[in-house]
Design a protein around this motif. Structure first.
Motif, PDB file in Angstrom:
ATOM      1  N   PHE A 141       0.765  -1.235   0.000  1.00  0.00           N
ATOM      2  CA  PHE A 141       0.000   0.000   0.000  1.00  0.00           C
ATOM      3  C   PHE A 141       0.809   1.305   0.000  1.00  0.00           C
ATOM      4  N   ASP A 142       1.835   1.397   0.817  1.00  0.00           N
ATOM      5  CA  ASP A 142       2.551   2.674   0.938  1.00  0.00           C
ATOM      6  C   ASP A 142       3.656   2.859  -0.098  1.00  0.00           C
ATOM      7  N   GLN A 143       3.859   1.887  -0.971  1.00  0.00           N
ATOM      8  CA  GLN A 143       4.828   2.080  -2.051  1.00  0.00           C
ATOM      9  C   GLN A 143       4.366   1.308  -3.281  1.00  0.00           C
ATOM     10  N   ALA A 144       4.077   2.051  -4.347  1.00  0.00           N
ATOM     11  CA  ALA A 144       3.446   1.429  -5.515  1.00  0.00           C
ATOM     12  C   ALA A 144       4.374   0.484  -6.271  1.00  0.00           C
ATOM     13  N   ALA A 145       5.680   0.776  -6.291  1.00  0.00           N
ATOM     14  CA  ALA A 145       6.598  -0.083  -7.054  1.00  0.00           C
ATOM     15  C   ALA A 145       7.973  -0.035  -6.414  1.00  0.00           C
ATOM     16  N   LEU A 146       8.747  -1.095  -6.672  1.00  0.00           N
ATOM     17  CA  LEU A 146      10.101  -1.132  -6.112  1.00  0.00           C
ATOM     18  C   LEU A 146      11.057  -0.225  -6.877  1.00  0.00           C
ATOM     19  N   GLY A 147      10.962  -0.201  -8.180  1.00  0.00           N
ATOM     20  CA  GLY A 147      11.859   0.664  -8.956  1.00  0.00           C
ATOM     21  C   GLY A 147      13.207   0.064  -9.297  1.00  0.00           C
ATOM     22  N   ALA A 148      13.294  -1.284  -9.309  1.00  0.00           N
ATOM     23  CA  ALA A 148      14.559  -1.889  -9.747  1.00  0.00           C
ATOM     24  C   ALA A 148      14.760  -1.592 -11.240  1.00  0.00           C
ATOM     25  N   VAL A 149      16.006  -1.399 -11.628  1.00  0.00           N
ATOM     26  CA  VAL A 149      16.355  -1.048 -13.005  1.00  0.00           C
ATOM     27  C   VAL A 149      17.244  -2.146 -13.596  1.00  0.00           C
ATOM     28  N   TYR A 150      17.475  -2.066 -14.906  1.00  0.00           N
ATOM     29  CA  TYR A 150      18.190  -3.100 -15.657  1.00  0.00           C
ATOM     30  C   TYR A 150      19.231  -2.352 -16.476  1.00  0.00           C
ATOM     31  N   LYS A 151      20.476  -2.433 -16.076  1.00  0.00           N
ATOM     32  CA  LYS A 151      21.475  -1.560 -16.693  1.00  0.00           C
ATOM     33  C   LYS A 151      22.620  -2.354 -17.323  1.00  0.00           C
ATOM     34  N   LEU A 152      23.045  -1.836 -18.481  1.00  0.00           N
ATOM     35  CA  LEU A 152      24.174  -2.439 -19.198  1.00  0.00           C
ATOM     36  C   LEU A 152      25.452  -2.133 -18.424  1.00  0.00           C
ATOM     37  N   CYS A 153      26.239  -3.164 -18.100  1.00  0.00           N
ATOM     38  CA  CYS A 153      27.460  -2.900 -17.338  1.00  0.00           C
ATOM     39  C   CYS A 153      28.717  -3.420 -18.035  1.00  0.00           C
ATOM     40  N   ALA A 154      28.540  -4.262 -19.067  1.00  0.00           N
ATOM     41  CA  ALA A 154      29.730  -4.695 -19.830  1.00  0.00           C
ATOM     42  C   ALA A 154      29.292  -5.064 -21.241  1.00  0.00           C
ATOM     43  N   ILE A 155      30.191  -4.830 -22.197  1.00  0.00           N
ATOM     44  CA  ILE A 155      29.854  -5.144 -23.602  1.00  0.00           C
ATOM     45  C   ILE A 155      31.088  -5.658 -24.325  1.00  0.00           C
ATOM     46  N   GLU A 156      30.874  -6.544 -25.265  1.00  0.00           N
ATOM     47  CA  GLU A 156      31.968  -7.190 -25.995  1.00  0.00           C
ATOM     48  C   GLU A 156      32.643  -6.180 -26.927  1.00  0.00           C
ATOM     49  N   ASP A 157      33.976  -6.160 -26.912  1.00  0.00           N
ATOM     50  CA  ASP A 157      34.671  -5.272 -27.851  1.00  0.00           C
ATOM     51  C   ASP A 157      35.062  -6.059 -29.115  1.00  0.00           C
ATOM     52  N   GLU A 158      35.826  -5.360 -30.019  1.00  0.00           N
ATOM     53  CA  GLU A 158      36.152  -6.017 -31.297  1.00  0.00           C
ATOM     54  C   GLU A 158      36.981  -7.278 -31.108  1.00  0.00           C
ATOM     55  N   SER A 159      37.777  -7.310 -30.027  1.00  0.00           N
ATOM     56  CA  SER A 159      38.638  -8.487 -29.820  1.00  0.00           C
ATOM     57  C   SER A 159      37.872  -9.646 -29.206  1.00  0.00           C
ATOM     58  N   GLY A 160      36.589  -9.409 -28.887  1.00  0.00           N
ATOM     59  CA  GLY A 160      35.783 -10.511 -28.340  1.00  0.00           C
ATOM     60  C   GLY A 160      35.768 -10.561 -26.827  1.00  0.00           C
ATOM     61  N   SER A 161      36.416  -9.591 -26.163  1.00  0.00           N
ATOM     62  CA  SER A 161      36.365  -9.660 -24.692  1.00  0.00           C
ATOM     63  C   SER A 161      35.397  -8.617 -24.131  1.00  0.00           C
ATOM     64  N   LEU A 162      34.852  -8.936 -22.963  1.00  0.00           N
ATOM     65  CA  LEU A 162      33.865  -8.050 -22.339  1.00  0.00           C
ATOM     66  C   LEU A 162      34.560  -6.858 -21.699  1.00  0.00           C
ATOM     67  N   GLN A 163      34.096  -5.659 -22.010  1.00  0.00           N
ATOM     68  CA  GLN A 163      34.674  -4.444 -21.423  1.00  0.00           C
ATOM     69  C   GLN A 163      33.640  -3.763 -20.532  1.00  0.00           C
ATOM     70  N   PRO A 164      34.061  -3.327 -19.336  1.00  0.00           N
ATOM     71  CA  PRO A 164      33.126  -2.608 -18.463  1.00  0.00           C
ATOM     72  C   PRO A 164      32.604  -1.358 -19.155  1.00  0.00           C
ATOM     73  N   THR A 165      31.350  -1.053 -18.936  1.00  0.00           N
ATOM     74  CA  THR A 165      30.780   0.180 -19.483  1.00  0.00           C
ATOM     75  C   THR A 165      29.881   0.787 -18.422  1.00  0.00           C
ATOM     76  N   MET A 166      29.714   2.107 -18.456  1.00  0.00           N
ATOM     77  CA  MET A 166      28.868   2.747 -17.452  1.00  0.00           C
ATOM     78  C   MET A 166      28.115   3.910 -18.042  1.00  0.00           C
ATOM     79  N   LYS A 167      27.086   4.324 -17.291  1.00  0.00           N
ATOM     80  CA  LYS A 167      26.291   5.493 -17.678  1.00  0.00           C
ATOM     81  C   LYS A 167      26.515   6.503 -16.574  1.00  0.00           C
ATOM     82  N   ILE A 168      26.962   7.718 -16.931  1.00  0.00           N
ATOM     83  CA  ILE A 168      27.035   8.716 -15.863  1.00  0.00           C
ATOM     84  C   ILE A 168      25.873   9.686 -16.010  1.00  0.00           C
ATOM     85  N   SER A 169      25.501  10.242 -14.877  1.00  0.00           N
ATOM     86  CA  SER A 169      24.309  11.073 -14.849  1.00  0.00           C
ATOM     87  C   SER A 169      24.587  12.260 -13.944  1.00  0.00           C
TER      88      SER A 169
END
Ligand code: ATP
Ligand code: PRP
Ligand code: NIO
Length: 489
Positions: free
Chosen positions: A322-350
């Motif tokens: 009742f006192d909180q309509a939603a939790l608000g969990a998010v789904y964020k990209l944190c690593a992505i494959e580079d050209e060499s095929g390895s996962l590189q950390p990535t971030m979003k700044i705000s």
């Protein structure tokens, strides 16, 4: 079969996810590997922790994830998608890896609850449903835990089906409430589907139907062995309770007179008077059940007033959180494959610091002191780091780094477990709801009371490893330098 029976949840996603799949597919990026993590930024209800729930349904969703011919026909009729893309969707199978906290785990803000690693297409498609499931179930389990915390050993029944946000919420909410601390649900389907214990009394309507308490209670007693009589239809103390006692005496051993329920009026006053009346009549074991828009705050207050209630029925407030309509969990990209095929950390700044993500594929460790078994805090590291190899661990606040401590003689427990590996379910021994509930209680027992209190709990430490912290600070600096360079041009 119902017209609304669900045969596929593939379209239970936001359109933008499929639109992005199309872009990745068309640009040759659909198979590029990525890692997304699910986390929330703020504890629900200003609580000091949350109870993770939803994995069971995520497993079911992923296991059955494919586009039916009907799904494809719908997309064809409504979207401007080329046939080749529709064919690609028709052949689609989830091939990703999912790591997750186990259901019932105590969890905290700013740590990954779940991690999805796979192709961009895999990761993107499942975002909506995963957040939908985890946000709701974790919210309800957490609310349930708060209600349980004020009830001690009293029994707690969930009465919310009629007030829930539709059928799914009533069903899965009943399960989440049980995991978080309730003893039973009134929802019979939740009993059948999940094994949650069911319980029930009767309504005012039945008393009205017989036109007086006595006849109604007598008829109920003649058709049921276990009896809880609802005593507040006409006059609780002058009619309801005396008639409940009269029927209990008349029926004797033919029934199991469990007690009475009140659903209106001053619960403290009434329960004290009722306790006295039941005791005087010799029914010292008969219990008093209370309901009527209860939540953890009202129950705490009633207990402080000395209410003589043994069992609580909670509906609207638990099933709708009742006192909180939603939790608000998010789904964020944190690593992505580079050209060499390895996962590189990535971030979003705000511009708002709490929205700045932490880069990298991670693991969360619960750090427990061996001397007393209590939890010192959670330690978020890169997934390849292993604090179990260390004799001591330096834990520092991720913003106020001068708040720090060195922990020795500890046990580190990894909280993210592999559930799917390259599309295959490897967590195939999922526990039943009773085991999940026990696990949750054990997980809560590791926390000091300061983190569990209802009002202004102490913040529980969720710290970053030195490497993760350095990566985050380095990435922020690199992004800022890059933006400055462009601005200076
Ligand atoms: N002693 C008490 N202290 C604090 N709150 C109480 C106490 N007794 C009951 N309440 C709570 O007060 C709220 C309103 O109770 P109230 O007595 O007005 O309900 P009611 O008699 O059922 O009225 P209505 O018929 O309008 O529902 C409910 O949430 C109930 O749980
Ligand atoms: O108050 P909640 O916490 O939401 O719990 C559920 C409520 O549902 C019932 O009332 P309702 O008036 O719907 O039916 P009734 O005729 O059985 O009282 C019950 O008596 C509770 O008061
Ligand atoms: O069993 C009960 O007493 C009950 C069930 C649902 C809603 N209110 C009460």
């Amino acid at each position: 079969m119902s017209k609304y029976e669900v045969d596929s949840l593939a379209l239970h996603t936001d359109l933008y996810e499929i639109n992005m799949m199309k872009t990745y597919w068309q640009s040759g990026k659909a198979d590029q590997q990525a890692v997304f993590e699910v986390y929330f930024r703020k504890h629900p209800f200003d609580n000091g922790y949350a109870i993770f729930a939803g994995l069971e349904r995520v497993i079911d969703y992923i296991t059955n994830l494919s586009f039916t011919a009907d799904d494809i026909a719908y997309l064809q009729a409504t979207q401007d998608y080329p046939q080749e893309f529709l064919d690609y969707l028709a052949d689609y199978q989830f091939q990703g890896t999912i790591r997750s906290m186990l259901e019932g785990e105590v969890c905290f803000a700013n740590e990954p609850l779940m991690q999805i690693e796979g192709s961009l297409a895999d990761c993107q498609l499942v975002e909506t449903a995963i957040l939908n499931i985890v946000n709701f179930q974790t919210l309800i389990a957490t609310k349930a835990s708060r209600v349980r915390n004020v009830c001690g050993d009293d029994t707690l029944a969930e009465f919310g089906a009629r007030r829930a946000q539709e059928l799914d919420a009533a069903l899965w909410g009943a399960r989440a409430a049980y995991i978080g601390g309730f003893d039973s649900t009134s929802n019979v389907r939740a009993g059948k589907q999940f094994g949650v214990p069911i319980s029930g009394t009767h309504a005012h309507a039945m008393v009205q139907a017989f036109q007086n308490d006595y006849t109604a209670f007598k008829a109920y007693a003649q058709s049921h062995r276990d009896c809880v009589f609802l005593v507040d239809t006409y006059d609780t103390l002058k009619s309801g309770v005396p008639n409940a006692i009269r029927v209990a005496k008349e029926m004797g051993d033919q029934i199991n007179f469990i007690g009475v329920r009140i659903d209106s009026g001053d619960i403290t006053y009434l329960s004290k008077r009722i306790r006295h009346m039941l005791d005087e009549a010799g029914f010292t074991d008969a219990i008093i059940v209370a309901s009527n828009d209860l939540d953890e705050k009202t129950i705490l207050n009633l207990k402080m007033q000395g209410a003589k209630v043994d069992s609580w029925g909670v509906g609207t407030q638990i099933i709708t959180a009742f006192d909180q309509a939603a939790l608000g969990a998010v789904y964020k990209l944190c690593a992505i494959e580079d050209e060499s095929g390895s996962l590189q950390p990535t971030m979003k700044i705000s511009s708002s610091p709490e929205k700045t993500t932490t880069p990298g594929k991670k693991q969360v460790w619960r750090i427990m002191r061996n001397s007393d078994g209590k939890s010192e805090g959670d330690y978020v590291s890169f997934d390849y780091e292993d604090p179990r190899q260390e004799n001591s661990i330096f834990m520092f606040h991720p913003t106020y780094t001068y708040v720090n401590k060195t922990v020795e003689d500890f046990t580190a427990r990894p909280l993210l477990q592999t559930i799917f590996a390259n599309g295959k379910l490897v967590y195939d021994q999922a526990p039943d709801v009773h085991a999940i509930k026990r696990y949750s209680k054990a997980s809560l027992d590791l926390l000091w009371d300061e983190y569990k209190r209802m009002l202004n709990p102490e913040p529980y430490p969720v710290d970053l490893s030195q490497s993760l912290y350095d990566e985050k600070m380095g990435s922020i600096k690199a992004i800022k330098d890059q933006v400055k360079k462009i601005a200076d041009k």
